[in-house]
Design an enzyme around this catalytic site. Structure first.
Site, PDB file in Angstrom:
ATOM      1  N   ASP A  37       0.831  -1.205   0.000  1.00  0.00           N
ATOM      2  CA  ASP A  37       0.000   0.000   0.000  1.00  0.00           C
ATOM      3  C   ASP A  37       0.865   1.255   0.000  1.00  0.00           C
ATOM      4  O   ASP A  37       1.808   1.368   0.794  1.00  0.00           O
ATOM      5  CB  ASP A  37      -0.897   0.032   1.245  1.00  0.00           C
ATOM      6  CG  ASP A  37      -1.967  -1.043   1.223  1.00  0.00           C
ATOM      7  OD1 ASP A  37      -2.173  -1.650   0.167  1.00  0.00           O
ATOM      8  OD2 ASP A  37      -2.591  -1.273   2.270  1.00  0.00           O
TER       9      ASP A  37
ATOM     10  N   ASP B  22     -11.635  -4.790   6.106  1.00  0.00           N
ATOM     11  CA  ASP B  22     -10.884  -6.041   6.222  1.00  0.00           C
ATOM     12  C   ASP B  22     -10.760  -6.460   7.690  1.00  0.00           C
ATOM     13  O   ASP B  22     -10.885  -7.640   8.022  1.00  0.00           O
ATOM     14  CB  ASP B  22      -9.491  -5.881   5.617  1.00  0.00           C
ATOM     15  CG  ASP B  22      -9.524  -5.388   4.182  1.00  0.00           C
ATOM     16  OD1 ASP B  22     -10.566  -5.567   3.512  1.00  0.00           O
ATOM     17  OD2 ASP B  22      -8.519  -4.809   3.733  1.00  0.00           O
TER      18      ASP B  22
END
Length: 326
Positions: A12, A256
């Site tokens: 990320d 998540d």
């Protein structure tokens, strides 16, 4: 109960823009958008939906199996996952980098993101039957966002192997046609969507809410700060409020974390409401940190917050699930 988590594994790149995206959009020129935002910060972190969920399960003392495709640049990340308690069954690409998620968040937590699939495109070559022949057969398989062909293959394999699965089509719904969308949902023990994806799922499948509920065991719809809706066929919708955040920092990975908390509790036979409360608690920890995997669970503090949000009885009920958290 052992859970196999299939889906994206990525690095990320998280940037923060101090203003508001909406201040720079001209309503009558949205067909010609060319914008550049000057970010104040950039964080490079481990991520990917499947990896985020697997790390959350490991933090809650489960031993998940992470199944996905990565590049040769994954060595350090793989070692970190192992040290965190995540088993891996990975396809390594000879030519592609590990996937990249590039996201800019503004002052109101709106996000503009780009996802480069990279090695994830090769996940379609992974056979779950072969993987589970090496790792052992799991009790549940999460089909998280991934290469669309991989998601369809894994779902079909779960049916042929008579393995319970959870469907999390998420942002990949935009890439799926009607038959594919229906195929990913039908027969799922759990179906996860957020509020936007709920509407998109109905549009993609062409089904009503009732028809979706006829196809799945439990439909869990996360709704941000408003909490979670739990839906089952022929039952009233149950609402679980979110656990209030002390200081929101970055919403990336919140969904998540919810899935990890929910599945960790459900894996141990907890009722849906308790599972959703643990999911909400883990989601808030991620909301309060930068990076999708860089939060820390402090059991005593988290139980106090659960008691404040949901009552002392609920904290007591969830306490055994946090006993082995280091």
């Amino acid at each position: 109960m052992r859970i196999a988590v299939t889906g994206s594994i990525a690095t990320d790149h998280l940037a923060v823009f101090p203003g508001r995206f909406t201040d720079h959009l001209i309503p009558d020129q949205l067909d010609r958008v060319s914008l550049s935002f000057l970010a104040d910060t950039l964080e490079i972190r481990r991520g990917g939906v499947a990896a985020n969920v697997a790390v959350g399960l490991a933090r809650l003392s489960l031993t998940p199996v992470l199944v996905g495709a990565v590049g040769k640049d994954f060595t350090e990340y793989a070692a970190w996952l192992h040290n965190t308690g995540v088993d891996t069954a990975l396809h390594m690409s000879d030519t592609r980098h590990t996937a990249r998620f590039m996201c800019t968040t503004d002052a109101e937590h709106n996000q503009i993101a780009t996802f480069y699939a990279g090695a994830m495109a090769e996940a379609r070559h992974i056979s779950l039957a072969s993987v589970f022949g090496r790792t052992g057969t799991p009790d549940l398989v999460l089909i998280a966002p991934n290469d669309p062909e991989a998601m369809l293959r894994h779902t079909k394999e779960c049916r042929s192997l008579a393995l319970p699965f959870a469907a999390d089509p998420s942002q990949q719904l935009a890439r799926l046609d009607r038959a594919e969308s229906r195929a990913l949902v039908t027969g799922a023990r759990f179906l996860f969507t957020n509020e936007y994806e709920t509407a998109l799922l109905l549009e993609r499948t062409g089904w009503t809410r009732q028809t979706v509920l006829d196809q799945v065991g439990t439909w869990i719809s996360t709704r941000g700060a408003e909490g979670v809706h739990l839906m089952r066929r022929a039952e009233e919708t149950r609402h679980i409020p979110s656990l209030p955040a002390r200081e929101p920092v970055d919403p990336t990975g919140v969904g998540d974390a919810f899935r990890a908390g929910f599945l960790a509790a459900a894996a141990q036979g907890r009722p849906l409401e308790q599972s959703a409360r643990l999911g909400c608690a883990l989601a808030t920890l991620v909301l309060e940190s930068v990076g999708t995997q860089d939060y820390k669970i402090v059991p005593g503090d988290l139980l106090r917050r659960i008691a404040d949000a949901y009552g002392s009885e609920q904290a007591t009920a969830l306490e055994p699930l946090l006993e082995d958290v280091p």
